[in-house]
Design a protein around this motif. Structure first.
Motif, PDB file in Angstrom:
ATOM      1  N   ASP A 179       0.799  -1.221   0.000  1.00  0.00           N
ATOM      2  CA  ASP A 179       0.000   0.000   0.000  1.00  0.00           C
ATOM      3  C   ASP A 179       0.836   1.278   0.000  1.00  0.00           C
ATOM      4  N   ASP A 180       2.048   1.214   0.536  1.00  0.00           N
ATOM      5  CA  ASP A 180       2.843   2.444   0.651  1.00  0.00           C
ATOM      6  C   ASP A 180       3.686   2.739  -0.588  1.00  0.00           C
ATOM      7  N   VAL A 181       3.656   1.871  -1.585  1.00  0.00           N
ATOM      8  CA  VAL A 181       4.571   2.013  -2.724  1.00  0.00           C
ATOM      9  C   VAL A 181       4.322   3.291  -3.509  1.00  0.00           C
ATOM     10  N   ARG A 182       3.138   3.450  -4.046  1.00  0.00           N
ATOM     11  CA  ARG A 182       2.881   4.627  -4.881  1.00  0.00           C
ATOM     12  C   ARG A 182       3.047   5.943  -4.112  1.00  0.00           C
ATOM     13  N   PRO A 183       2.422   6.087  -2.949  1.00  0.00           N
ATOM     14  CA  PRO A 183       2.563   7.385  -2.265  1.00  0.00           C
ATOM     15  C   PRO A 183       3.991   7.692  -1.827  1.00  0.00           C
ATOM     16  N   ALA A 184       4.716   6.672  -1.349  1.00  0.00           N
ATOM     17  CA  ALA A 184       6.082   6.923  -0.887  1.00  0.00           C
ATOM     18  C   ALA A 184       7.011   7.268  -2.041  1.00  0.00           C
ATOM     19  N   LEU A 185       6.926   6.517  -3.139  1.00  0.00           N
ATOM     20  CA  LEU A 185       7.788   6.805  -4.287  1.00  0.00           C
ATOM     21  C   LEU A 185       7.457   8.164  -4.894  1.00  0.00           C
ATOM     22  N   ALA A 186       6.174   8.500  -4.950  1.00  0.00           N
ATOM     23  CA  ALA A 186       5.778   9.800  -5.494  1.00  0.00           C
ATOM     24  C   ALA A 186       6.307  10.938  -4.631  1.00  0.00           C
ATOM     25  N   GLU A 187       6.246  10.770  -3.323  1.00  0.00           N
ATOM     26  CA  GLU A 187       6.733  11.815  -2.424  1.00  0.00           C
ATOM     27  C   GLU A 187       8.250  11.967  -2.518  1.00  0.00           C
ATOM     28  N   LEU A 188       8.948  10.860  -2.674  1.00  0.00           N
ATOM     29  CA  LEU A 188      10.395  10.930  -2.838  1.00  0.00           C
ATOM     30  C   LEU A 188      10.750  11.710  -4.106  1.00  0.00           C
ATOM     31  N   GLN A 189      10.057  11.421  -5.194  1.00  0.00           N
ATOM     32  CA  GLN A 189      10.299  12.160  -6.432  1.00  0.00           C
ATOM     33  C   GLN A 189       9.980  13.644  -6.259  1.00  0.00           C
ATOM     34  N   ALA A 190       8.907  13.932  -5.533  1.00  0.00           N
ATOM     35  CA  ALA A 190       8.526  15.330  -5.314  1.00  0.00           C
ATOM     36  C   ALA A 190       9.600  16.082  -4.534  1.00  0.00           C
ATOM     37  N   ARG A 191      10.366  15.352  -3.740  1.00  0.00           N
ATOM     38  CA  ARG A 191      11.447  15.972  -2.959  1.00  0.00           C
ATOM     39  C   ARG A 191      12.771  15.987  -3.719  1.00  0.00           C
TER      40      ARG A 191
END
Length: 214
Positions: A84-96
């Motif tokens: 469940d954490d894959v998409r939101p975590a990877l997206a947030e990392l890219q955003a940073r």
């Protein structure tokens, strides 16, 4: 400073439930039996494919894989296989501003399926596509090239000590051991893992704190 985070695939981003269940069905074995045997060989530090050879001694994994594909019962991945954490975590990392690389010991076909999921990642690669596999040094050299950043600024995240934490550290990358899946839970408190890994994490959102701290 961590500039790139590279991820293992099986039991880091993707649950292996479907993978082992499909092998059990193909071999005509109860799914629980296969799961139990996978756990047993993991605890013994053996290759997880040995679980299948315990059911059918002498099994040619590559030949059976090809037969499954020919029968229309080959590999499959969709969003339900992701943690469940894959998409939101990877997206947030890219955003940073973190470069996200996905690179694991999977087939060429698995790489195609992963790319078809449109994950928040800059690079998706597999050992099958690269022609080299973990824990070999060449695999991690390919990770460094894919990252495009100095190796000491790359964090490799995985659940398997021999294939991920120890091998990546030996190649000069920073490492995070993920407490997830049978390997991740079994070895999270192992002294060698604790001594080698820069971080032991419980989920991918913990990487946001890692990035903030570096």
């Amino acid at each position: 400073m961590i500039q790139t985070i590279a991820f293992d695939v099986g039991e880091t981003l993707v649950r292996d439930d479907r993978y082992w269940a499909s092998w059990a069905d193909w071999l005509g074995a109860p799914r629980h039996t296969v799961s139990a045997l996978v756990g047993a060989v993991v605890a013994q530090g053996r290759d997880n494919a040995d679980a299948l050879r315990l059911i059918r001694p002498g099994l040619d994994i590559a030949a059976e894989y090809a037969a499954r594909e020919a029968a229309g019962r080959g590999e499959h991945l969709d969003d339900t296989d992701l943690y469940d954490d894959v998409r939101p975590a990877l997206a947030e990392l890219q955003a940073r501003g973190v470069r996200v690389v996905i690179a694991g010991n999977q087939t060429v076909r698995a790489g195609e399926l992963l790319r078809g999921l449109d994950l928040p990642a800059d690079v998706i690669a597999t050992s099958g596509g690269w022609g080299c596999a973990k824990p070999g040094r060449e695999f991690f050299e390919r990770v460094v090239v894919a990252a495009g950043t100095p190796r000491e600024r790359i964090l490799y995240v995985g659940d398997h000590p021999a294939n991920d934490t120890l091998a990546a550290a030996a190649a000069g990358l920073r490492t995070a051991h993920l407490r997830r899946g049978p390997w991740g839970h079994l070895w999270a408190d192992d002294p060698q893992v604790r001594d080698t890994a820069d971080w032991v994490i419980d989920g991918l959102h913990d990487l946001l704190d890692v990035v903030n701290a570096t």
